[in-house]
Design an enzyme around this catalytic site. Structure first.
Site, PDB file in Angstrom:
ATOM      1  N   GLU A  64      23.552 -21.956 -39.005  1.00 23.88           N
ATOM      2  CA  GLU A  64      24.980 -21.576 -38.967  1.00 23.88           C
ATOM      3  C   GLU A  64      25.265 -20.374 -39.862  1.00 23.88           C
ATOM      4  O   GLU A  64      26.347 -20.263 -40.440  1.00 23.88           O
ATOM      5  CB  GLU A  64      25.875 -22.754 -39.366  1.00 23.88           C
ATOM      6  CG  GLU A  64      26.042 -23.813 -38.313  1.00 23.88           C
ATOM      7  CD  GLU A  64      26.546 -23.282 -36.987  1.00 23.88           C
ATOM      8  OE1 GLU A  64      27.221 -22.230 -36.986  1.00 23.88           O
ATOM      9  OE2 GLU A  64      26.248 -23.904 -35.961  1.00 23.88           O
TER      10      GLU A  64
HETATM   11  C1  LIG Z   1      16.288 -26.505 -37.499  1.00 19.34           C
HETATM   12  C2  LIG Z   1      17.093 -25.386 -36.948  1.00 19.34           C
HETATM   13  C3  LIG Z   1      18.165 -25.651 -36.116  1.00 19.34           C
HETATM   14  C4  LIG Z   1      18.897 -24.610 -35.562  1.00 19.34           C
HETATM   15  N1  LIG Z   1      19.889 -24.879 -34.664  1.00 19.34           N
HETATM   16  C5  LIG Z   1      20.440 -23.852 -33.951  1.00 19.34           C
HETATM   17  C6  LIG Z   1      21.298 -24.107 -32.842  1.00 19.34           C
HETATM   18  O1  LIG Z   1      21.622 -25.247 -32.528  1.00 19.34           O
HETATM   19  N2  LIG Z   1      21.763 -23.047 -32.132  1.00 19.34           N
HETATM   20  C7  LIG Z   1      21.421 -21.757 -32.434  1.00 19.34           C
HETATM   21  O2  LIG Z   1      21.859 -20.848 -31.733  1.00 19.34           O
HETATM   22  N3  LIG Z   1      20.623 -21.482 -33.497  1.00 19.34           N
HETATM   23  C8  LIG Z   1      20.114 -22.499 -34.248  1.00 19.34           C
HETATM   24  N4  LIG Z   1      19.269 -22.228 -35.304  1.00 19.34           N
HETATM   25  C9  LIG Z   1      18.993 -20.847 -35.653  1.00 19.34           C
HETATM   26  C10 LIG Z   1      19.603 -20.444 -36.978  1.00 19.34           C
HETATM   27  O3  LIG Z   1      20.986 -20.337 -36.867  1.00 19.34           O
HETATM   28  C11 LIG Z   1      18.919 -19.145 -37.433  1.00 19.34           C
HETATM   29  O4  LIG Z   1      17.606 -19.468 -37.808  1.00 19.34           O
HETATM   30  C12 LIG Z   1      19.666 -18.479 -38.567  1.00 19.34           C
HETATM   31  O5  LIG Z   1      20.881 -17.954 -38.121  1.00 19.34           O
HETATM   32  C13 LIG Z   1      18.865 -17.346 -39.205  1.00 19.34           C
HETATM   33  O6  LIG Z   1      18.350 -16.462 -38.229  1.00 19.34           O
HETATM   34  P1  LIG Z   1      16.802 -16.091 -38.259  1.00 19.34           P
HETATM   35  O7  LIG Z   1      16.032 -17.359 -38.303  1.00 19.34           O
HETATM   36  O8  LIG Z   1      16.516 -15.171 -37.150  1.00 19.34           O
HETATM   37  O9  LIG Z   1      16.570 -15.371 -39.624  1.00 19.34           O
HETATM   38  P2  LIG Z   1      16.782 -13.812 -39.888  1.00 19.34           P
HETATM   39  O10 LIG Z   1      18.070 -13.368 -39.328  1.00 19.34           O
HETATM   40  O11 LIG Z   1      15.548 -13.101 -39.458  1.00 19.34           O
HETATM   41  O12 LIG Z   1      16.897 -13.781 -41.472  1.00 19.34           O
HETATM   42  C14 LIG Z   1      15.765 -13.664 -42.359  1.00 19.34           C
HETATM   43  C15 LIG Z   1      16.282 -13.364 -43.771  1.00 19.34           C
HETATM   44  O13 LIG Z   1      16.974 -12.117 -43.779  1.00 19.34           O
HETATM   45  C16 LIG Z   1      18.274 -12.270 -44.292  1.00 19.34           C
HETATM   46  N5  LIG Z   1      19.206 -11.391 -43.604  1.00 19.34           N
HETATM   47  C17 LIG Z   1      19.296 -11.154 -42.261  1.00 19.34           C
HETATM   48  N6  LIG Z   1      20.324 -10.327 -42.018  1.00 19.34           N
HETATM   49  C18 LIG Z   1      20.925 -10.075 -43.192  1.00 19.34           C
HETATM   50  C19 LIG Z   1      22.044  -9.305 -43.612  1.00 19.34           C
HETATM   51  N7  LIG Z   1      22.807  -8.672 -42.719  1.00 19.34           N
HETATM   52  N8  LIG Z   1      22.369  -9.276 -44.921  1.00 19.34           N
HETATM   53  C20 LIG Z   1      21.623  -9.927 -45.823  1.00 19.34           C
HETATM   54  N9  LIG Z   1      20.554 -10.673 -45.502  1.00 19.34           N
HETATM   55  C21 LIG Z   1      20.205 -10.745 -44.206  1.00 19.34           C
HETATM   56  C22 LIG Z   1      18.628 -13.732 -44.084  1.00 19.34           C
HETATM   57  O14 LIG Z   1      19.614 -14.188 -44.980  1.00 19.34           O
HETATM   58  C23 LIG Z   1      17.291 -14.412 -44.287  1.00 19.34           C
HETATM   59  O15 LIG Z   1      17.072 -14.655 -45.643  1.00 19.34           O
HETATM   60  C24 LIG Z   1      18.562 -23.269 -35.897  1.00 19.34           C
HETATM   61  C25 LIG Z   1      17.497 -23.008 -36.769  1.00 19.34           C
HETATM   62  C26 LIG Z   1      16.749 -24.034 -37.265  1.00 19.34           C
HETATM   63  C27 LIG Z   1      15.572 -23.700 -38.145  1.00 19.34           C
END
Ligand SMILES: Cc1cc2nc3c(=O)[nH]c(=O)nc-3n(C[C@H](O)[C@H](O)[C@H](O)COP(=O)(O)OP(=O)(O)OC[C@H]3O[C@@H](n4cnc5c(N)ncnc54)[C@H](O)[C@@H]3O)c2cc1C
Length: 596
Positions: free
Chosen positions: A439
Site C-alpha cells: 500500500e
Molecule cells: C505480500 C505482498 C502483498 C501485496 N499485495 C498487493 C496487492 O494486493 N495489490 C497490488 O497491486 N500490489 C500488492 N503488493 C505490491 C506492493 O504494493 C509493492 O510491492 C509496493 O508498492 C512496492 O513496490 P515495489 O515492490 O515495486 O518496490 P519499488 O517500487 O521497486 O521500491 C523499492 C525501494 O525504492 C523506494 N522507492 C521507490 N520509489 C521511490 C520514490 N519515489 N521515493 C523514494 N523512494 C522510492 C521504495 O520505498 C523501496 O524502498 C503486495 C506486495 C507484497 C510483497
C-alpha cells in the site's frame, strides 16, 4: 498464544478522544453511540478470540498452497470466513442500501484492529474487499453497483486490488496491462499482475478483481490509466455465476510473513482476453484508486497497531513467567520473573506506549473521517477532511514502522526463545515487515506527506494541528499535576521541532527538493510521533479527571504512566529528528550514485 482484545483501551479512545457522542450526533449515525460501540466490539472480540485468532499460528506453519491454478487456503480459514461473512462483519462500515450495517469508522476501525490482531493473514481478505467496495461506491455505475456490491458487502464474493506489475510498483505510471474496447461496451483485458493479495483462493464463490489498465491509445503515464472490474466468474443477468473469465493464477509467492495470505501472480487474457468493465471514466483510474488506497492505507496502519498489540500481550505473558536473574534492587533475594528487571520493563513500556499512542491517533483520525464524509455542515466536513488526509500517511507510515520496533522488542523480551519459531514471537516480527512495504512503502507515504499534505498548502494544515497541540499543552499545565507539566514540556519541544520542519519543507520543496526529500521519512516519523504523543497527552488529561471521580483506578493510573513514559522516552526523540532533517540533508546527498 491466546489473544484478548483490548476493549477497555479501545472504548476509552472511542469515548474520550474520538468523541463518539459527536459522531452519533451526525445524521445516519444516531444509533452508533457508546453502547453500540461496546456491544459491537464485544461481539467482534468473541468471534476473533475464539475462532480466528487460533488459526494465526496454523497459517504460518501451513500456508496457502497452489496447484494447477487452484489455491487452497490454510485449513480452517474457509469455515472461519463463512462465520465472518454470516456474522455481517464484512458489511460493518458499508451502506445499509447494499446490505451493510452503516456503522461509523470510529467503531469499524477498532473492529479492524481486533481482526488483524487475531490473524493478519486472514484479515487481508476482508481488507481488500473493503477496498473494492469503496472503489465501486466511489466511481462505479449504478449497473456495476447493482451487480457487485451486495455480494461483496455480504462476504459472498471477495475483492482484490490489481495495481502492481513486474516493472510497476511504487511507480504506477509504468503500468502496461492493456484494455481493448469491445462493441458491447465491455473491454478485453490483457497483461500480468503480480503480488495480488487473495488474487485466488477457495473461501468465496467469486473474486472481483479491480484492475488498473491502459485503454488502447491512452496518454502515457498516470493520466492514461483506467480502472476495470474483472470478475473471476462472469455474472449472468439474474445474478447467478456464468462462465469462467480469462484470468488465471499462475503461481503464489513464498514469503517471509503473512504466509497464509495467498499473494498471486495473475495472468489476464492468455486465452482470448479477460472480460472487464470500466469503472467510472477512462483515464481516471488512478484517481479512483487513490480514494480506495486511502482507505486501505489507513487499514494497513491499523494492521501495524494490531500486530504490535498481539506482540505486546505475548511479551507480557512471557516476562511474567520466565524466571532469570536476581533483581538489582535486592527486593527479591533469588532469581525472579524477568518483568522485575528495569530493562525488561523499559521494553514492555516502549511496546505499550507505541501501541496505545498509535491506537489513539488512529481512533481520532477515524472520527475525522466520519465527520468529513457525513457531517451536515460543509465547513466541518472540509476541516475534518483536511485533518484526515494529513493523518493517513501518519497512521500508515508511523504505525507500521513502530510495529517493527514493537515486534522486534517482542522477540527480545523472549531472549533466545524469541528466535525459535515454536515460541510464536518471531511470526509477529516477520508478519509486521510487509506493513512498511505494501500500500505504498514508508518512503511513498512520506512523499505524500511532503508533497500533497504539506508543501501544497504551504504547511497550513500542519500548523493547524500544531496549534491544537499547543492547546493541549496549555490544558496539561493548567491541570496542575507534575506529570502533566512534564508531558506538556515534551509536547512543546516536539511541536516546536515539528514547526521548524514544516517551515523547512514548505519553504524548500520546490527550490531544493533533494534536501527536503532527504528528510521526508524522518519528517513523517516526527509528525507521527508528535500526533501520537499529543493524543496520549489528551488521554492523560481525561485519565486524571476520571481518577479524581474515582473511576477505574487501575486503568487510569496505567494510562497516566503510559502517557508519561511516551513523553519521556519517545516524544523526546523529536528534537533530534528536527536536527537531522533541517541540518543533515547535505550528508544524505553527499555521495554520487557511482560512489556507493
Ligand atoms: C505480500 C505482498 C502483498 C501485496 N499485495 C498487493 C496487492 O494486493 N495489490 C497490488 O497491486 N500490489 C500488492 N503488493 C505490491 C506492493 O504494493 C509493492 O510491492 C509496493 O508498492 C512496492 O513496490 P515495489 O515492490 O515495486 O518496490 P519499488 O517500487 O521497486 O521500491 C523499492 C525501494 O525504492 C523506494 N522507492 C521507490 N520509489 C521511490 C520514490 N519515489 N521515493 C523514494 N523512494 C522510492 C521504495 O520505498 C523501496 O524502498 C503486495 C506486495 C507484497 C510483497
Amino acid at each position: 498464544m491466546s489473544y484478548t482484545a483490548p476493549l477497555k483501551d479501545m472504548l476509552f479512545n472511542i469515548e474520550h478522544l474520538a468523541g463518539i457522542d459527536q459522531v452519533a450526533s451526525i445524521p445516519g449515525f444516531e444509533d452508533a453511540g457508546l453502547e453500540t460501540a461496546q456491544a459491537v466490539l464485544e461481539e467482534c472480540a468473541k468471534l476473533n478470540e475464539g475462532v480466528i485468532a487460533p488459526l494465526n499460528w496454523e497459517g504460518d506453519k501451513n500456508p496457502s498452497s497452489w496447484k494447477d491454478g487452484v489455491v487452497t487456503t490454510t485449513p480452517g480459514f474457509k469455515d472461519a470466513f463463512k462465520q465472518y461473512a454470516e456474522g455481517g462483519w464484512q458489511g460493518l462500515q458499508h451502506p445499509v442500501d447494499f446490505g451493510g450495517q452503516g456503522l461509523p469508522k470510529t467503531i469499524g476501525a477498532a473492529c479492524t484492529e481486533i481482526l488483524n490482531s487475531a490473524n493478519m493473514s486472514f484479515a487481508l481478505c476482508p481488507l481488500l474487499t473493503d477496498g473494492a467496495i469503496e472503489a465501486l461506491l466511489t466511481a462505479g455505475s449504478d449497473e456495476l453497483k447493482a451487480i457487485y456490491l451486495e455480494k461483496l458487502v455480504s462476504g459472498q464474493w471477495t475483492g482484490t486490488m490489481n495495481l502492481t506489475e513486474p516493472q510497476a510498483g511504487s511507480d504506477l505510471s509504468l503500468v502496461r496491462t492493456r484494455a481493448e474496447p469491445q462493441p458491447d461496451g465491455s473491454y478485453k483485458v490483457f497483461g500480468t499482475k503480480i503480488f495480488i493479495t487473495y488474487g485466488e483462493h477457495d473461501m468465496a464463490e467469486n473474486i472481483v478483481h479491480l484492475v488498473l489498465a491502459r485503454v488502447q491509445g491512452a496518454p502515457e503515464g498516470v493520466k492514461g490509466i483506467s480502472l476495470f472490474v474483472v470478475p473471476k466468474f462472469l455474472v449472468n443477468g439474474d445474478g447467478s455465476l456464468g462462465a469462467r473469465n480469462d484470468v488465471h493464477c499462475v503461481s503464489i509467492e513464498h514469503k517471509m510473513g503473512i504466509k497464509a495470505s495467498p499473494t498471486a501472480v495473475l495472468q489476464f487474457g492468455d486465452h482470448g482476453g479477460a472480460v472487464g468493465y470500466l469503472v467510472g471514466q477512462e483515464n481516471r483510474g488512478l484517481e479512483y484508486m487513490f480514494i480506495m488506497m486511502n482507505a486501505a492505507r489507513y487499514a494497513v496502519g491499523v494492521q501495524g497497531i494490531a500486530v504490535a498489540e498481539r506482540a505486546y500481550q505475548k511479551a507480557v505473558q512471557y516476562a511474567k513467567d520466565r524466571v532469570q536473574s536476581r533483581p538489582v534492587d535486592g527486593s527479591i533475594n533469588a532469581s525472579a520473573a524477568i518483568i522485575h528487571h528495569p530493562d525488561v520493563k523499559r521494553m514492555l513500556m516502549t511496546m505499550r506506549a507505541y501501541t496505545e499512542g498509535c491506537r489513539a491517533m488512529a481512533s481520532v483520525a477515524a472520527a475525522a473521517y466520519d465527520a468529513a464524509h457525513h457531517h451536515p455542515d460543509a465547513d466541518t466536513r472540509k476541516q475534518n477532511a483536511a485533518f484526515y488526509e494529513f493523518m493517513v500517511p501518519l497512521v500508515k507510515g508511523y504505525s507500521t514502522e513502530m510495529s517493527l520496533e514493537v515486534t522486534s522488542l517482542g522477540v527480545q523480551v523472549h531472549g533466545g526463545m524469541g528466535f525459535i519459531e515454536e515460541t510464536g514471537a518471531a511470526q509477529y516480527y516477520r508478519d509486521a515487515k510487509i506493513l512498511t512495504i505494501y500500500e505504498g512503502t514508508t518512503a511513498i507515504q512520506a512523499n505524500d506527506l511532503v508533497g500533497r499534505k504539506t508543501a501544497r498548502d504551504g504547511g497550513q494544515t500542519a500548523k493547524g494541528i500544531a496549534a491544537q497541540v499547543e492547546q493541549t499543552e496549555a490544558a496539561l499545565r493548567a491541570s496542575g499535576s507534575d506529570t502533566a507539566a512534564v508531558v506538556a514540556k515534551r509536547l512543546q519541544a516536539a511541536r516546536l521541532a515539528f514547526i521548524d520542519v514544516v517551515d523547512f519543507v514548505a519553504g524548500n520543496t520546490k527550490a531544493s527538493p533533494n534536501a527536503v526529500f532527504a528528510g521526508s521519512v524522518p519528517y513523517l516519523m516526527l509528525a507521527g510521533n508528535l500526533v501520537a504523543g499529543w493524543q496520549l497527552g489528551r488521554a492523560l488529561l481525561v485519565a486524571q479527571d476520571q481518577l479524581a471521580q474515582g473511576q477505574d483506578e487501575a486503568f487510569m493510573r496505567s494510562k497516566i504512566a503510559t502517557a508519561r513514559f511516551y513523553a519521556d522516552h519517545l516524544l523526546s526523540k523529536a528534537p533530534g529528528l528536527r536536527d537531522s532533517i533541517v541540518d543533515g540533508a547535505d550528508s544524505v546527498n553527499a555521495l554520487a550514485p557511482e560512489a556507493f
